[in-house]
Write a protein that holds these residues in place. Sequence first.
Motif, PDB file in Angstrom:
ATOM      1  N   MET A   1       0.844  -1.289   0.067  1.00 41.42           N
ATOM      2  CA  MET A   1      -0.008   0.012   0.034  1.00 41.42           C
ATOM      3  C   MET A   1       0.875   1.145  -0.067  1.00 41.42           C
ATOM      4  SD  MET A   1      -1.304   0.292   4.136  1.00 41.42           S
ATOM      5  CE  MET A   1      -1.793   1.980   3.832  1.00 41.42           C
ATOM      6  N   GLU A   2       0.229   2.296  -0.319  1.00 40.49           N
ATOM      7  CA  GLU A   2       0.985   3.652  -0.247  1.00 40.49           C
ATOM      8  C   GLU A   2       0.346   4.436   0.680  1.00 40.49           C
ATOM      9  OE1 GLU A   2       0.716   5.072  -4.173  1.00 40.49           O
ATOM     10  OE2 GLU A   2       2.683   4.120  -5.031  1.00 40.49           O
ATOM     11  N   LEU A   3       1.216   5.151   1.465  1.00 41.36           N
ATOM     12  CA  LEU A   3       0.858   6.219   2.466  1.00 41.36           C
ATOM     13  C   LEU A   3       1.521   7.599   2.209  1.00 41.36           C
ATOM     14  CD1 LEU A   3      -0.866   6.286   5.060  1.00 41.36           C
ATOM     15  CD2 LEU A   3       1.389   5.390   6.154  1.00 41.36           C
ATOM     16  N   LYS A   4       1.029   8.575   2.235  1.00 38.69           N
ATOM     17  CA  LYS A   4       1.476   9.941   2.152  1.00 38.69           C
ATOM     18  C   LYS A   4       2.014  10.357   3.714  1.00 38.69           C
ATOM     19  CE  LYS A   4       1.391  14.348  -0.418  1.00 38.69           C
ATOM     20  NZ  LYS A   4       0.677  15.141  -1.146  1.00 38.69           N
ATOM     21  N   VAL A   5       3.258  10.780   3.818  1.00 37.23           N
ATOM     22  CA  VAL A   5       3.488  10.980   5.221  1.00 37.23           C
ATOM     23  C   VAL A   5       4.779  12.194   4.992  1.00 37.23           C
ATOM     24  CG1 VAL A   5       5.012  10.163   7.033  1.00 37.23           C
ATOM     25  CG2 VAL A   5       3.832   8.442   5.813  1.00 37.23           C
ATOM     26  N   ASN A   6       4.400  13.171   5.520  1.00 34.68           N
ATOM     27  CA  ASN A   6       5.017  14.455   5.602  1.00 34.68           C
ATOM     28  C   ASN A   6       5.424  14.988   4.239  1.00 34.68           C
ATOM     29  OD1 ASN A   6       5.058  14.356   8.328  1.00 34.68           O
ATOM     30  ND2 ASN A   6       7.112  13.206   8.383  1.00 34.68           N
ATOM     31  N   GLY A   7       4.465  14.993   3.429  1.00 37.61           N
ATOM     32  CA  GLY A   7       4.394  15.296   1.915  1.00 37.61           C
ATOM     33  C   GLY A   7       4.980  14.442   1.052  1.00 37.61           C
ATOM     34  N   THR A   8       5.768  12.994   1.437  1.00 36.73           N
ATOM     35  CA  THR A   8       6.233  12.357   0.638  1.00 36.73           C
ATOM     36  C   THR A   8       5.200  10.793   0.288  1.00 36.73           C
ATOM     37  OG1 THR A   8       8.135  13.362   0.857  1.00 36.73           O
ATOM     38  CG2 THR A   8       7.986  11.092   0.018  1.00 36.73           C
ATOM     39  N   VAL A   9       4.861  10.367  -0.847  1.00 37.44           N
ATOM     40  CA  VAL A   9       4.283   9.231  -1.065  1.00 37.44           C
ATOM     41  C   VAL A   9       5.138   8.175  -0.603  1.00 37.44           C
ATOM     42  CG1 VAL A   9       3.060   7.585  -2.256  1.00 37.44           C
ATOM     43  CG2 VAL A   9       2.622  10.044  -2.529  1.00 37.44           C
ATOM     44  N   ARG A  10       4.975   7.150   0.403  1.00 36.55           N
ATOM     45  CA  ARG A  10       5.896   6.141   0.728  1.00 36.55           C
ATOM     46  C   ARG A  10       5.027   4.723   0.509  1.00 36.55           C
ATOM     47  NH1 ARG A  10       9.727   8.054   4.412  1.00 36.55           N
ATOM     48  NH2 ARG A  10      10.899   6.192   3.951  1.00 36.55           N
ATOM     49  N   HIS A  11       5.945   3.859   0.016  1.00 31.24           N
ATOM     50  CA  HIS A  11       5.314   2.571  -0.438  1.00 31.24           C
ATOM     51  C   HIS A  11       5.642   1.528   1.043  1.00 31.24           C
ATOM     52  CE1 HIS A  11       4.160  -1.200  -2.300  1.00 31.24           C
ATOM     53  NE2 HIS A  11       5.524  -1.839  -1.623  1.00 31.24           N
ATOM     54  N   ILE A  12       4.441   1.108   1.515  1.00 30.05           N
ATOM     55  CA  ILE A  12       4.361   0.352   2.967  1.00 30.05           C
ATOM     56  C   ILE A  12       4.578  -1.125   2.644  1.00 30.05           C
ATOM     57  CG2 ILE A  12       3.445   0.315   4.881  1.00 30.05           C
ATOM     58  CD1 ILE A  12       4.558   2.928   4.570  1.00 30.05           C
ATOM     59  N   LYS A  13       5.443  -1.659   3.230  1.00 33.54           N
ATOM     60  CA  LYS A  13       5.498  -3.495   2.976  1.00 33.54           C
ATOM     61  C   LYS A  13       4.765  -3.723   4.432  1.00 33.54           C
ATOM     62  CE  LYS A  13      10.067  -3.021   1.047  1.00 33.54           C
ATOM     63  NZ  LYS A  13      11.265  -2.912   1.029  1.00 33.54           N
ATOM     64  N   SER A  14       4.782  -3.325   5.393  1.00 32.46           N
ATOM     65  CA  SER A  14       4.067  -3.771   6.656  1.00 32.46           C
ATOM     66  C   SER A  14       2.557  -4.381   6.364  1.00 32.46           C
ATOM     67  CB  SER A  14       4.013  -2.853   7.624  1.00 32.46           C
ATOM     68  OG  SER A  14       5.229  -2.393   8.219  1.00 32.46           O
ATOM     69  N   ALA A  15       2.118  -5.364   7.152  1.00 31.10           N
ATOM     70  CA  ALA A  15       0.862  -5.632   7.047  1.00 31.10           C
ATOM     71  C   ALA A  15      -0.177  -4.855   7.244  1.00 31.10           C
ATOM     72  CB  ALA A  15       0.488  -7.206   7.683  1.00 31.10           C
ATOM     73  N   PRO A  16      -1.415  -4.729   6.653  1.00 31.61           N
ATOM     74  CA  PRO A  16      -2.207  -3.697   6.861  1.00 31.61           C
ATOM     75  C   PRO A  16      -2.790  -3.407   8.394  1.00 31.61           C
ATOM     76  CG  PRO A  16      -2.888  -4.926   4.903  1.00 31.61           C
ATOM     77  CD  PRO A  16      -1.795  -5.709   5.511  1.00 31.61           C
ATOM     78  N   SER A  17      -2.622  -4.762   9.080  1.00 30.14           N
ATOM     79  CA  SER A  17      -2.936  -4.702  10.465  1.00 30.14           C
ATOM     80  C   SER A  17      -1.646  -4.131  11.172  1.00 30.14           C
ATOM     81  CB  SER A  17      -3.277  -6.151  10.949  1.00 30.14           C
ATOM     82  OG  SER A  17      -2.139  -7.088  10.979  1.00 30.14           O
ATOM     83  N   THR A  18      -0.488  -3.924  10.864  1.00 31.22           N
ATOM     84  CA  THR A  18       0.364  -3.291  11.648  1.00 31.22           C
ATOM     85  C   THR A  18      -0.119  -1.971  12.130  1.00 31.22           C
ATOM     86  OG1 THR A  18       1.940  -4.455  10.379  1.00 31.22           O
ATOM     87  CG2 THR A  18       2.830  -2.756  11.654  1.00 31.22           C
ATOM     88  N   PRO A  19       0.039  -1.712  13.418  1.00 30.72           N
ATOM     89  CA  PRO A  19      -0.195  -0.308  14.109  1.00 30.72           C
ATOM     90  C   PRO A  19       0.684   0.783  13.249  1.00 30.72           C
ATOM     91  CG  PRO A  19      -0.266  -1.942  15.782  1.00 30.72           C
ATOM     92  CD  PRO A  19       0.405  -2.639  14.532  1.00 30.72           C
ATOM     93  N   LEU A  20       0.062   1.908  12.979  1.00 32.42           N
ATOM     94  CA  LEU A  20       0.689   2.981  12.396  1.00 32.42           C
ATOM     95  C   LEU A  20       1.966   3.506  12.981  1.00 32.42           C
ATOM     96  CD1 LEU A  20       1.171   5.274  10.078  1.00 32.42           C
ATOM     97  CD2 LEU A  20      -0.830   6.724  11.752  1.00 32.42           C
TER      98      LEU A  20
END
Length: 166
Positions: A1-20
């Motif tokens: 999944m992708e997540l925008k963090v501090n203005g930058t889109v990051r590709h996330i490898k962690s499982a969706p259930s992982t706490p942010l």
Amino acid sequence: MELKVNGTVRHIKSAPSTPLLWVLRDELDLKGTKFGCGISECGCCTVLVDGEPVNSCVTPVGDVRGEVLTIEGLGAPDAPHPVQQAWLQHNVVQCGYCQPGQLLAAAALLRHNPDPDRAAIDAALQGHLCRCGTYPRIRAAIATAARLQQQPRTTGSAPFAGEEVR
Ligand code: FES
């Protein structure tokens, strides 16, 4: 999944259930967000999602809808956020552990309410514990930040000594 963090889109490898919280700290190496109680009681893990405070320790990363702002993205060294300027002026920080969450909650408050009174400040910060007892300095700093936000000053300007909170 992708997540925008501090203005930058990051590709996330962690499982969706992982706490942010753990995605930010362990996968993205953003260590400013702290683990406190792990049960959404202390506010140490607070980040903003689309400007709203979220307890990242109990928020699965797969449930995040919106841009995440952590303490690393709140201001820049040459352009600190008004709450960061005010925190410095009032020497708010003691051990510092709770302060990233306190700062982000204060920034969210001022975004919604640019001139908060004592009751509004207390309501916005009620979920944030400080074992060092910096609450009076936090309240005073938020009052200063509200003024800084309306009348930008440089970080080298004189402190607002004895800032009163209504
Ligand atoms: Fe130490 Fe708040 S400054 S816990």
